[in-house]
Design an enzyme around this catalytic site. Structure first.
Site, PDB file in Angstrom:
ATOM      1  N   ARG A 130       0.849  -1.214   0.097  1.00 15.13           N
ATOM      2  CA  ARG A 130      -0.103  -0.033   0.006  1.00 15.13           C
ATOM      3  C   ARG A 130       0.820   1.142   0.167  1.00 15.13           C
ATOM      4  NH1 ARG A 130       2.070   2.070   3.947  1.00 15.13           N
ATOM      5  NH2 ARG A 130       0.638   3.716   3.567  1.00 15.13           N
ATOM      6  N   GLY A 131       0.249   2.362  -0.114  1.00 13.29           N
ATOM      7  CA  GLY A 131       0.943   3.627  -0.332  1.00 13.29           C
ATOM      8  C   GLY A 131       1.109   3.903  -1.904  1.00 13.29           C
ATOM      9  N   ALA A 132       0.976   4.831  -2.242  1.00 14.14           N
ATOM     10  CA  ALA A 132       0.592   5.222  -3.772  1.00 14.14           C
ATOM     11  C   ALA A 132       1.932   5.082  -4.294  1.00 14.14           C
ATOM     12  CB  ALA A 132       0.273   6.959  -3.875  1.00 14.14           C
TER      13      ALA A 132
ATOM     14  N   ARG B 205      -7.467  -0.753  -6.717  1.00 15.78           N
ATOM     15  CA  ARG B 205      -7.709   0.496  -6.194  1.00 15.78           C
ATOM     16  C   ARG B 205      -7.754   1.677  -6.882  1.00 15.78           C
ATOM     17  NH1 ARG B 205      -4.259   1.127  -0.600  1.00 15.78           N
ATOM     18  NH2 ARG B 205      -6.420   2.520   0.007  1.00 15.78           N
TER      19      ARG B 205
ATOM     20  N   GLN C   3      -2.429   2.879   9.908  1.00 13.85           N
ATOM     21  CA  GLN C   3      -1.139   2.862   9.023  1.00 13.85           C
ATOM     22  C   GLN C   3       0.009   3.923  10.002  1.00 13.85           C
ATOM     23  OE1 GLN C   3      -4.011   3.311   7.628  1.00 13.85           O
ATOM     24  NE2 GLN C   3      -3.883   2.460   5.607  1.00 13.85           N
TER      25      GLN C   3
ATOM     26  N   ASP D 128      -2.008  10.495  -2.751  1.00 16.55           N
ATOM     27  CA  ASP D 128      -2.274   9.791  -3.537  1.00 16.55           C
ATOM     28  C   ASP D 128      -2.771  10.192  -5.100  1.00 16.55           C
ATOM     29  OD1 ASP D 128      -2.987   8.343  -0.874  1.00 16.55           O
ATOM     30  OD2 ASP D 128      -2.781   6.625  -2.269  1.00 16.55           O
TER      31      ASP D 128
ATOM     32  N   ASN E  12      -5.582  12.517  -0.079  1.00 14.86           N
ATOM     33  CA  ASN E  12      -4.487  11.543   0.888  1.00 14.86           C
ATOM     34  C   ASN E  12      -5.432  10.692   1.630  1.00 14.86           C
ATOM     35  OD1 ASN E  12      -1.896  10.587   1.662  1.00 14.86           O
ATOM     36  ND2 ASN E  12      -2.092  11.824   3.424  1.00 14.86           N
ATOM     37  N   LYS E  13      -4.947   9.886   2.733  1.00 13.02           N
ATOM     38  CA  LYS E  13      -5.629   9.195   3.645  1.00 13.02           C
ATOM     39  C   LYS E  13      -6.651  10.142   4.182  1.00 13.02           C
ATOM     40  CE  LYS E  13      -5.474   5.503   4.314  1.00 13.02           C
ATOM     41  NZ  LYS E  13      -6.291   4.942   3.629  1.00 13.02           N
TER      42      LYS E  13
END
Ligand code: MRU
Length: 356
Positions: A51-53, A94, A201, A242, A252-253
Site C-alpha cells: 500500500r501507499g501510492a 484501487r 497505518q 495519492d 490523501n488518507k
C-alpha cells in the site's frame, strides 16, 4: 541515506521472484508474501498487503511482469491484448492513487513502442521496465528528502498522517524522506504520528519504521492533533498524497483534510510530499478524484473483534481531498511547488521530465 533502509523495502524482486512485505501483519509480524501472478498482485493491492501510492505503482508494474511471463501468444497483437487485460485487472484494484495508472500506462507504452520485436524481446522489456520503475522511485524519493530540507531545521517537530515512508514507496518515503534526510545530516527531528483510523497505518507502520531508524516518534490518536498543535508542539505538517489535481487539491488518507484545517487554525505550515508521478494534470480539481470506499467492517471491527454494535451503519471512505488553499507547498523531486498551483505544478512537471 543508505543503511537506515537495508531491511525496510516493501517490494523485493530476487532471482525473478516477487515478494511483498505483508503490511497488514506489521508491526506484530514480519511476513514476506511471494506474489506469482497478476491476479495475486491485484488481490494484494486490494487487501493493502502492499500500500501507499508509489508502492502500489511499483507493485502494479511487477504485476504486469508476472502477467507477461505466462502469455502464450507468440504474435505481438496477441501478446499486447493479453497485457491489456492484465492492465485492466490491475487497474481495478484501487481507484485513488494515480501512481497505479501511471505505472500501468508506462509499461503499456513500452510494449507499444516495442512493436516489431519478438514477443520474447518484449517480455524482457516489460521485466526491465518494472525494475526501472522501482529503482527510479527510490531515486526520486531520495531527492524528495533532499528538496524537503528547505523546510527542516534542527529541533523541528513534524506531524504526519498515515504512512508515507519507506513502506509506502520504492524506498525512503515521501513525507518521511525529509525526516530521514535531516537525521542523516545530524539534525534532531521529532515526529508526531497520527494513528490513522481505521487501519492504523500511522501507529502500525510510521511508528514502526521511524523507531527502527532511531527517530523520535510519538503516536497520537487522530483526535489529539488539535490539542498537540495548540500546545505549540508542531512546527510543520508533512503528509504524503495519492493524487494531486491540476489545481493543487490533494487526495490523501482520510483525516488529512482535518489535519490541514487544524494546521491553518494554528498557523502551522502544511506540506504534501510526492513524486511528480502523483501529479495528475488530467484531473482538474479534487472533486474529480475517485475516492475509494472500503468495507464498513474495517470500522466496526478490529482484529476480528467488534468495535461497534452489530449491524450498525458505517461510512468508510479511504481518502479525502484537502483543498489547495490549505496546502503551503508540495515537496517533489523537482523542488517545492508553491501556489499558484495551476501554473507551478505544470511547470514542475516540465522541469522534472528526465533528460529535458
Ligand atoms: O490506504 P493506504 O495505506 O494505501 O493510504 C496511503 C496514503 O494515504 C499515503 O499517505 C499515500 O499513499 C502516500 S504514500 C507515499
Amino acid at each position: 541515506m543508505t543503511d537506515l533502509f537495508e531491511e525496510i523495502q516493501p517490494i523485493v524482486c530476487r532471482d525473478g521472484k516477487v515478494f511483498f512485505l505483508d503490511q497488514t501483519a506489521l508491526p506484530m509480524e514480519t511476513r514476506w508474501v511471494e506474489v506469482s501472478s497478476a491476479e495475486a498482485c491485484q488481490d494484494a493491492i486490494k487487501k493493502l498487503v502492499v500500500r501507499g501510492a508509489p508502492a502500489i505503482g511499483v507493485a502494479a508494474a511487477f504485476g504486469m511482469a508476472l502477467a507477461s511471463r505466462v502469455v502464450q501468444e507468440a504474435d505481438f497483437e496477441g501478446y499486447q491484448s493479453r497485457m491489456r487485460e492484465a492492465a485492466e485487472l490491475l487497474a481495478s484494484s484501487r481507484p485513488t492513487a494515480v501512481n497505479l495508472f501511471w505505472a500501468l500506462a508506462r509499461v503499456e507504452k513500452k510494449i507499444a513502442e516495442s512493436r516489431g520485436r519478438s514477443v520474447t524481446d518484449v517480455k524482457a522489456v516489460v521485466e526491465a521496465e518494472a525494475l526501472a520503475i522501482q529503482r527510479e522511485n527510490e531515486e526520486v524519493c531520495r531527492e524528495i528528502g533532499v528538496q524537503g530540507q528547505a523546510v527542516m531545521r534542527d529541533g523541528i517537530s513534524i506531524l504526519t498522517h498515515c504512512n508515507a515512508g519507506a513502506l509506502a514507496t520504492g524506498k525512503y518515503g515521501t513525507a518521511l524522506a525529509p525526516v530521514y534526510a535531516a537525521k542523516e545530516r545530524g539534525l534532531r527531528v521529532r515526529v508526531f504520528a497520527d494513528e490513522t483510523r481505521p487501519l492504523l497505518q500511522g501507529s502500525r507502520l510510521t511508528a514502526y519504521e521511524l523507531s527502527r531508524a532511531g527517530i523520535d516518534v510519538t503516536v497520537i490518536t487522530d483526535g489529539m492533533a488539535a490539542a498537540v498543535m495548540s500546545k505549540g508542539w508542531v512546527d510543520a505538517c508533512i503528509v504524503g498524497c495519492d493524487r494531486v489535481a491540476a489545481n493543487g487539491d490533494v487526495a490523501n488518507k482520510i483525516g488529512t483534510y482535518s489535519v490541514a484545517l487544524l494546521a491553518k487554525a494554528h498557523n502551522i505550515p502544511f506540506y504534501a510530499a510526492c513524486p511528480l508521478s502523483t501529479i495528475d494534470l488530467a484531473t482538474a480539481q479534487g472533486s474529480d478524484i475517485v475516492i475509494e470506499e472500503r468495507d464498513p467492517l474495517e470500522i466496526t471491527e478490529y482484529l476480528d473483534k467488534p468495535t461497534a454494535p452489530q449491524g450498525v451503519k458505517a461510512y468508510n471512505p479511504a481518502f479525502d481531498v484537502t483543498p489547495s488553499r490549505l496546502v503551503t507547498g508540495i515537496i517533489t523531486e523537482a523542488g517545492i511547488v508553491y501556489p499558484p498551483y495551476t501554473e507551478n505544478l505544470a511547470a514542475a512537471l516540465v522541469r522534472g521530465v528526465r533528460g529535458a
